[in-house]
Design a protein around this motif. Structure first.
Motif, PDB file in Angstrom:
ATOM      1  N   GLU A  84      -0.528  -7.473  -2.420  1.00  0.00           N
ATOM      2  CA  GLU A  84       0.323  -8.048  -3.455  1.00  0.00           C
ATOM      3  C   GLU A  84       0.166  -7.393  -4.822  1.00  0.00           C
ATOM      4  N   ASP A  85      -0.938  -6.716  -5.058  1.00  0.00           N
ATOM      5  CA  ASP A  85      -1.197  -6.115  -6.374  1.00  0.00           C
ATOM      6  C   ASP A  85      -0.630  -4.701  -6.453  1.00  0.00           C
ATOM      7  N   LEU A  86      -0.196  -4.321  -7.646  1.00  0.00           N
ATOM      8  CA  LEU A  86       0.343  -2.990  -7.880  1.00  0.00           C
ATOM      9  C   LEU A  86      -0.705  -1.947  -7.510  1.00  0.00           C
ATOM     10  N   PRO A  87      -0.393  -1.046  -6.576  1.00  0.00           N
ATOM     11  CA  PRO A  87      -1.366  -0.035  -6.158  1.00  0.00           C
ATOM     12  C   PRO A  87      -1.671   0.990  -7.257  1.00  0.00           C
ATOM     13  N   GLU A  88      -2.854   1.561  -7.178  1.00  0.00           N
ATOM     14  CA  GLU A  88      -3.328   2.560  -8.134  1.00  0.00           C
ATOM     15  C   GLU A  88      -2.378   3.743  -8.257  1.00  0.00           C
ATOM     16  N   ILE A  89      -1.750   4.153  -7.142  1.00  0.00           N
ATOM     17  CA  ILE A  89      -0.910   5.356  -7.189  1.00  0.00           C
ATOM     18  C   ILE A  89       0.339   5.183  -8.047  1.00  0.00           C
ATOM     19  N   LEU A  90       0.714   3.964  -8.359  1.00  0.00           N
ATOM     20  CA  LEU A  90       1.922   3.741  -9.157  1.00  0.00           C
ATOM     21  C   LEU A  90       1.552   3.726 -10.639  1.00  0.00           C
ATOM     22  N   ALA A  91       1.277   4.922 -11.169  1.00  0.00           N
ATOM     23  CA  ALA A  91       0.788   5.059 -12.543  1.00  0.00           C
ATOM     24  C   ALA A  91       1.758   5.777 -13.471  1.00  0.00           C
ATOM     25  N   SER A  92       2.909   6.228 -12.954  1.00  0.00           N
ATOM     26  CA  SER A  92       3.915   6.876 -13.799  1.00  0.00           C
ATOM     27  C   SER A  92       4.639   5.806 -14.620  1.00  0.00           C
ATOM     28  N   PRO A  93       5.345   6.210 -15.653  1.00  0.00           N
ATOM     29  CA  PRO A  93       6.027   5.218 -16.491  1.00  0.00           C
ATOM     30  C   PRO A  93       7.165   4.490 -15.789  1.00  0.00           C
ATOM     31  N   ASP A  94       7.781   5.133 -14.786  1.00  0.00           N
ATOM     32  CA  ASP A  94       8.899   4.501 -14.092  1.00  0.00           C
ATOM     33  C   ASP A  94       9.063   5.101 -12.704  1.00  0.00           C
ATOM     34  N   TYR A  95       9.821   4.398 -11.871  1.00  0.00           N
ATOM     35  CA  TYR A  95      10.061   4.808 -10.485  1.00  0.00           C
ATOM     36  C   TYR A  95      11.474   4.441 -10.074  1.00  0.00           C
ATOM     37  N   ILE A  96      11.942   5.093  -9.024  1.00  0.00           N
ATOM     38  CA  ILE A  96      13.198   4.712  -8.387  1.00  0.00           C
ATOM     39  C   ILE A  96      12.878   3.615  -7.379  1.00  0.00           C
ATOM     40  N   VAL A  97      13.657   2.548  -7.385  1.00  0.00           N
ATOM     41  CA  VAL A  97      13.596   1.545  -6.327  1.00  0.00           C
ATOM     42  C   VAL A  97      14.954   1.556  -5.642  1.00  0.00           C
ATOM     43  N   ARG A  98      14.917   1.347  -4.325  1.00  0.00           N
ATOM     44  CA  ARG A  98      16.162   1.391  -3.564  1.00  0.00           C
ATOM     45  C   ARG A  98      16.018   0.495  -2.350  1.00  0.00           C
ATOM     46  N   GLY A  99      16.995  -0.386  -2.134  1.00  0.00           N
ATOM     47  CA  GLY A  99      16.983  -1.277  -0.984  1.00  0.00           C
ATOM     48  C   GLY A  99      17.614  -0.646   0.242  1.00  0.00           C
ATOM     49  N   TYR A 100      17.047  -0.976   1.403  1.00  0.00           N
ATOM     50  CA  TYR A 100      17.559  -0.503   2.680  1.00  0.00           C
ATOM     51  C   TYR A 100      17.805  -1.699   3.588  1.00  0.00           C
ATOM     52  N   GLY A 101      18.848  -1.591   4.417  1.00  0.00           N
ATOM     53  CA  GLY A 101      19.167  -2.647   5.366  1.00  0.00           C
ATOM     54  C   GLY A 101      18.346  -2.529   6.634  1.00  0.00           C
ATOM     55  N   ALA A 102      18.518  -3.486   7.527  1.00  0.00           N
ATOM     56  CA  ALA A 102      17.812  -3.483   8.809  1.00  0.00           C
ATOM     57  C   ALA A 102      18.198  -2.258   9.644  1.00  0.00           C
ATOM     58  N   ASP A 103      19.340  -1.635   9.325  1.00  0.00           N
ATOM     59  CA  ASP A 103      19.781  -0.423  10.011  1.00  0.00           C
ATOM     60  C   ASP A 103      19.206   0.841   9.370  1.00  0.00           C
ATOM     61  N   ASP A 104      18.300   0.677   8.397  1.00  0.00           N
ATOM     62  CA  ASP A 104      17.620   1.774   7.701  1.00  0.00           C
ATOM     63  C   ASP A 104      18.569   2.630   6.865  1.00  0.00           C
ATOM     64  N   ARG A 105      19.692   2.048   6.474  1.00  0.00           N
ATOM     65  CA  ARG A 105      20.636   2.721   5.584  1.00  0.00           C
ATOM     66  C   ARG A 105      20.517   2.121   4.187  1.00  0.00           C
ATOM     67  N   ILE A 106      20.820   2.928   3.168  1.00  0.00           N
ATOM     68  CA  ILE A 106      20.794   2.445   1.786  1.00  0.00           C
ATOM     69  C   ILE A 106      21.783   1.302   1.630  1.00  0.00           C
ATOM     70  N   VAL A 107      21.365   0.261   0.948  1.00  0.00           N
ATOM     71  CA  VAL A 107      22.274  -0.807   0.551  1.00  0.00           C
ATOM     72  C   VAL A 107      22.767  -0.407  -0.838  1.00  0.00           C
ATOM     73  N   TYR A 108      24.023   0.018  -0.904  1.00  0.00           N
ATOM     74  CA  TYR A 108      24.561   0.519  -2.165  1.00  0.00           C
ATOM     75  C   TYR A 108      24.516  -0.551  -3.244  1.00  0.00           C
ATOM     76  N   GLY A 109      24.193  -0.112  -4.458  1.00  0.00           N
ATOM     77  CA  GLY A 109      24.084  -1.013  -5.593  1.00  0.00           C
ATOM     78  C   GLY A 109      22.664  -1.496  -5.835  1.00  0.00           C
ATOM     79  N   THR A 110      21.717  -1.101  -4.968  1.00  0.00           N
ATOM     80  CA  THR A 110      20.332  -1.570  -5.131  1.00  0.00           C
ATOM     81  C   THR A 110      19.416  -0.533  -5.760  1.00  0.00           C
ATOM     82  N   GLY A 111      19.904   0.674  -5.955  1.00  0.00           N
ATOM     83  CA  GLY A 111      19.056   1.726  -6.499  1.00  0.00           C
ATOM     84  C   GLY A 111      19.045   1.736  -8.014  1.00  0.00           C
ATOM     85  N   ALA A 112      17.867   1.985  -8.590  1.00  0.00           N
ATOM     86  CA  ALA A 112      17.736   2.080 -10.046  1.00  0.00           C
ATOM     87  C   ALA A 112      16.394   2.703 -10.391  1.00  0.00           C
ATOM     88  N   VAL A 113      16.332   3.272 -11.594  1.00  0.00           N
ATOM     89  CA  VAL A 113      15.063   3.707 -12.149  1.00  0.00           C
ATOM     90  C   VAL A 113      14.552   2.546 -12.979  1.00  0.00           C
TER      91      VAL A 113
END
Length: 152
Positions: A84-113
């Motif tokens: 549950e805690d933020l892992p050590e490797i996530l130390a950059s100022p920002d990241y891309i997050v992106r949602g995927y469906g059960a079919d392992d395809r991008i769910v459009y509209g869920t990606g952002a920095v």
């Protein structure tokens, strides 16, 4: 609630033992400069420690959305990180997050920095969407896969 998920231990052990990466190649062995994030223990590989550089495809099958890219792993067996805690490797100022469906395809509209401090909150918001099965976290600079986030 969310859960940070490392690479599967069984797959990591296979490449640590010299098995092929996603491109069918043997992982390269290098020495860490102290800034290389292991995608299994979710810690920074210590400076001077041996590490693996390999191609990784964080999807169960080939398909148009199954991106492949470079990652680092500890060369020696390490304990799986995550939780549950933020892992050590996530130390950059920002990241891309992106949602995927059960079919392992991008769910459009869920990606952002997103800023790292808001990563958990942003992933949780995406996981509230019933179309989203999981979220990937990727480098905002190079698009390298970091880890997966699941519902807790």
């Amino acid at each position: 609630m969310i859960r940070y998920v490392p690479l599967p231990t069984e797959a990591v052990r296979a490449v640590q033992a010299g098995g092929p990466d996603a491109n069918g190649q043997v992982p390269e062995r290098r020495i860490s400069d102290g800034g290389n994030p292991c995608r299994h223990c979710l810690k920074v590989i210590p400076e001077g420690a041996e590490m693996l550089v390999l191609a990784w495809r964080p999807f169960p099958a080939l398909q148009p959305y199954a991106e492949c890219g470079p990652i680092f792993l500890c060369a020696d067996p390490c304990e799986a990180g995550g939780g549950e805690d933020l892992p050590e490797i996530l130390a950059s100022p920002d990241y891309i997050v992106r949602g995927y469906g059960a079919d392992d395809r991008i769910v459009y509209g869920t990606g952002a920095v997103v800023p790292t401090a808001q990563l958990g909150e942003e992933a949780a918001l995406r996981l509230e969407d019933a179309r989203v099965a999981y979220v990937h976290v990727r480098s905002a600079r190079n698009n390298c896969y970091q880890l997966r986030i699941d519902r807790g």
